[in-house]
Motif scaffolding. Structure first.
Motif, PDB file in Angstrom:
ATOM      1  N   PRO A 105     -17.671   1.517 -24.098  1.00 37.43           N
ATOM      2  CA  PRO A 105     -19.017   1.574 -24.495  1.00 37.43           C
ATOM      3  C   PRO A 105     -19.607   0.102 -24.311  1.00 37.43           C
ATOM      4  N   ASP A 106     -20.940   0.084 -23.532  1.00 37.05           N
ATOM      5  CA  ASP A 106     -21.578  -1.108 -23.495  1.00 37.05           C
ATOM      6  C   ASP A 106     -22.083  -1.454 -24.728  1.00 37.05           C
ATOM      7  N   PRO A 107     -22.036  -2.753 -25.338  1.00 38.48           N
ATOM      8  CA  PRO A 107     -22.510  -3.073 -26.589  1.00 38.48           C
ATOM      9  C   PRO A 107     -24.041  -3.330 -26.430  1.00 38.48           C
ATOM     10  N   ASN A 108     -24.450  -3.592 -25.232  1.00 37.48           N
ATOM     11  CA  ASN A 108     -25.901  -3.917 -24.871  1.00 37.48           C
ATOM     12  C   ASN A 108     -26.818  -2.655 -24.775  1.00 37.48           C
ATOM     13  N   ASP A 109     -25.948  -1.627 -24.606  1.00 34.18           N
ATOM     14  CA  ASP A 109     -26.740  -0.385 -23.961  1.00 34.18           C
ATOM     15  C   ASP A 109     -25.858   0.818 -24.411  1.00 34.18           C
ATOM     16  N   ALA A 110     -26.482   1.516 -25.580  1.00 34.92           N
ATOM     17  CA  ALA A 110     -25.672   2.673 -25.961  1.00 34.92           C
ATOM     18  C   ALA A 110     -25.376   3.847 -25.000  1.00 34.92           C
ATOM     19  N   ARG A 111     -26.380   3.732 -23.894  1.00 31.51           N
ATOM     20  CA  ARG A 111     -26.000   4.661 -22.792  1.00 31.51           C
ATOM     21  C   ARG A 111     -25.185   4.251 -21.856  1.00 31.51           C
ATOM     22  N   GLY A 112     -24.844   3.097 -21.816  1.00 32.23           N
ATOM     23  CA  GLY A 112     -24.147   2.647 -20.625  1.00 32.23           C
ATOM     24  C   GLY A 112     -22.638   2.427 -21.026  1.00 32.23           C
ATOM     25  N   VAL A 113     -21.794   2.327 -19.976  1.00 34.20           N
ATOM     26  CA  VAL A 113     -20.485   2.040 -20.128  1.00 34.20           C
ATOM     27  C   VAL A 113     -20.002   0.735 -19.155  1.00 34.20           C
ATOM     28  N   ARG A 114     -18.900   0.195 -19.658  1.00 35.67           N
ATOM     29  CA  ARG A 114     -18.486  -1.056 -18.787  1.00 35.67           C
ATOM     30  C   ARG A 114     -17.167  -0.624 -18.387  1.00 35.67           C
ATOM     31  N   ILE A 115     -16.576  -1.071 -17.210  1.00 30.28           N
ATOM     32  CA  ILE A 115     -15.434  -0.845 -16.682  1.00 30.28           C
ATOM     33  C   ILE A 115     -14.551  -1.891 -16.639  1.00 30.28           C
ATOM     34  N   VAL A 116     -13.315  -1.887 -17.410  1.00 27.71           N
ATOM     35  CA  VAL A 116     -12.286  -2.654 -17.536  1.00 27.71           C
ATOM     36  C   VAL A 116     -10.927  -2.157 -16.743  1.00 27.71           C
ATOM     37  N   LEU A 117     -10.072  -2.980 -16.418  1.00 27.80           N
ATOM     38  CA  LEU A 117      -8.742  -2.859 -15.573  1.00 27.80           C
ATOM     39  C   LEU A 117      -7.701  -2.189 -16.858  1.00 27.80           C
ATOM     40  N   SER A 118      -7.279  -1.201 -16.420  1.00 24.73           N
ATOM     41  CA  SER A 118      -6.186  -0.867 -17.450  1.00 24.73           C
ATOM     42  C   SER A 118      -4.669  -1.697 -17.257  1.00 24.73           C
ATOM     43  N   GLU A 119      -3.721  -1.194 -18.081  1.00 23.07           N
ATOM     44  CA  GLU A 119      -2.559  -1.865 -17.933  1.00 23.07           C
ATOM     45  C   GLU A 119      -1.802  -1.348 -16.699  1.00 23.07           C
ATOM     46  N   ASP A 120      -2.351  -0.117 -16.464  1.00 19.32           N
ATOM     47  CA  ASP A 120      -1.413   0.416 -15.128  1.00 19.32           C
ATOM     48  C   ASP A 120      -2.223  -0.032 -13.923  1.00 19.32           C
ATOM     49  N   GLY A 121      -3.491  -0.290 -14.193  1.00 18.44           N
ATOM     50  CA  GLY A 121      -4.422  -0.875 -12.981  1.00 18.44           C
ATOM     51  C   GLY A 121      -3.843  -2.132 -12.606  1.00 18.44           C
ATOM     52  N   ALA A 122      -3.706  -3.023 -13.721  1.00 19.39           N
ATOM     53  CA  ALA A 122      -3.014  -4.206 -13.547  1.00 19.39           C
ATOM     54  C   ALA A 122      -1.833  -4.249 -12.846  1.00 19.39           C
ATOM     55  N   ALA A 123      -1.052  -3.289 -13.317  1.00 19.44           N
ATOM     56  CA  ALA A 123       0.321  -3.087 -12.672  1.00 19.44           C
ATOM     57  C   ALA A 123       0.393  -2.910 -11.373  1.00 19.44           C
ATOM     58  N   ARG A 124      -0.489  -1.815 -10.914  1.00 23.01           N
ATOM     59  CA  ARG A 124      -0.739  -1.379  -9.608  1.00 23.01           C
ATOM     60  C   ARG A 124      -1.250  -2.732  -8.747  1.00 23.01           C
ATOM     61  N   LEU A 125      -1.936  -3.389  -9.102  1.00 23.02           N
ATOM     62  CA  LEU A 125      -2.439  -4.358  -8.252  1.00 23.02           C
ATOM     63  C   LEU A 125      -1.422  -5.389  -8.103  1.00 23.02           C
ATOM     64  N   ALA A 126      -0.718  -5.569  -9.153  1.00 22.67           N
ATOM     65  CA  ALA A 126       0.602  -6.475  -8.981  1.00 22.67           C
ATOM     66  C   ALA A 126       1.480  -6.053  -7.994  1.00 22.67           C
ATOM     67  N   GLU A 127       1.533  -4.631  -8.088  1.00 20.92           N
ATOM     68  CA  GLU A 127       2.865  -3.945  -7.106  1.00 20.92           C
ATOM     69  C   GLU A 127       2.177  -4.055  -5.695  1.00 20.92           C
ATOM     70  N   VAL A 128       0.813  -3.852  -5.395  1.00 21.73           N
ATOM     71  CA  VAL A 128       0.172  -4.005  -4.199  1.00 21.73           C
ATOM     72  C   VAL A 128       0.392  -5.292  -3.618  1.00 21.73           C
ATOM     73  N   ARG A 129      -0.025  -6.318  -4.324  1.00 27.80           N
ATOM     74  CA  ARG A 129       0.066  -7.644  -3.969  1.00 27.80           C
ATOM     75  C   ARG A 129       1.622  -8.129  -3.444  1.00 27.80           C
ATOM     76  N   SER A 130       2.365  -7.821  -4.460  1.00 36.48           N
ATOM     77  CA  SER A 130       3.955  -8.169  -4.206  1.00 36.48           C
ATOM     78  C   SER A 130       4.321  -7.520  -2.945  1.00 36.48           C
ATOM     79  N   HIS A 131       4.237  -6.342  -2.528  1.00 33.77           N
ATOM     80  CA  HIS A 131       4.445  -5.676  -1.405  1.00 33.77           C
ATOM     81  C   HIS A 131       3.900  -6.256  -0.206  1.00 33.77           C
ATOM     82  N   ARG A 132       2.562  -6.534  -0.175  1.00 33.46           N
ATOM     83  CA  ARG A 132       1.738  -7.112   0.829  1.00 33.46           C
ATOM     84  C   ARG A 132       2.278  -8.574   1.162  1.00 33.46           C
ATOM     85  N   THR A 133       2.844  -9.156   0.166  1.00 34.62           N
ATOM     86  CA  THR A 133       3.126 -10.467   0.390  1.00 34.62           C
ATOM     87  C   THR A 133       4.464 -10.699   0.921  1.00 34.62           C
TER      88      THR A 133
END
Length: 166
Positions: A105-133
C-alpha cells in the motif's frame, strides 16, 4: 588539439602523425561513435542470447529499476522505463505472478500501491547478473592479455559515457 588564428582547430593524429581538420576530426568522432554503438549493441545482444534468461528484457529492466529506485508507483516505474501505464501493468502482473515483486500500500494514497523487489526477485537478479558476468568472462579469456589490458584502461572512459548530460 590546438586553435588556429582563424578560430578553427586542428588535431595531430597520435596514430598517423597527420594533421586533421575540424571536418576530418568530426568524421573520426562519428566513425568512433558508430563503431562503439555497434560493438556494444552486438555484445549486449550476444550476452542476452547466450544467457537464455527466462525473464524477458522489459521485465528484467523493470526489476533493475525497482531495485535501484524502489519502492515505486506503477506510473513512476512506467515513466522510468519509457512505456505506457497499461504496458507496465502487464509487466508487473507477470512479475507479481512469478513472485519477483511485492505490491505494498502507498502510505500517501490509500488507492495506490508501491512496488518493491521480493527476496526471490533480488535472488533472480543476482543469478542473471552472475550468469551474464560469467559469459563476458569467458569471452575475455579468449583475448590476448594485451587486449584485456586495453579494455581495463578504457573502462574509466566507457564508464564516463554513462554519466547523464546536464
Amino acid at each position: 588539439m590546438s586553435t588556429r588564428p582563424d578560430g578553427t582547430w586542428h588535431h595531430v593524429s597520435m596514430t598517423t602523425g597527420s594533421v586533421e581538420t575540424e571536418d576530418a576530426a568530426t568524421e573520426v568522432q562519428t566513425e568512433l561513435a558508430a563503431r562503439l554503438r555497434l560493438v556494444v549493441g552486438r555484445l549486449h545482444r550476444r550476452i542476452r542470447i547466450d544467457g537464455r534468461e527466462s525473464i524477458p528484457p522489459l521485465q528484467l529492466s523493470a526489476l533493475v529499476t525497482v531495485e535501484q529506485h524502489g519502492p515505486l508507483r506503477l506510473s513512476e516505474l512506467a515513466r522510468r522505463e519509457a512505456v505506457t501505464a497499461p504496458t507496465m501493468s502487464r509487466v508487473l502482473a507477470s512479475l507479481d505472478e512469478q513472485g519477483l515483486v511485492i505490491r505494498t500500500p502507498d502510505p500517501n494514497d490509500a488507492r495506490g500501491v508501491r512496488i518493491v523487489l521480493s527476496e526471490d526477485g533480488a535472488a533472480r537478479l543476482a543469478e542473471v547478473r552472475s550468469h551474464r558476468t560469467a559469459l563476458v568472462a569467458r569471452r575475455l579469456v579468449r583475448l590476448a592479455e594485451e587486449d584485456r589490458q586495453r579494455i581495463v584502461a578504457a573502462l574509466p572512459a566507457l564508464e564516463a559515457l554513462l554519466v547523464e548530460d546536464d
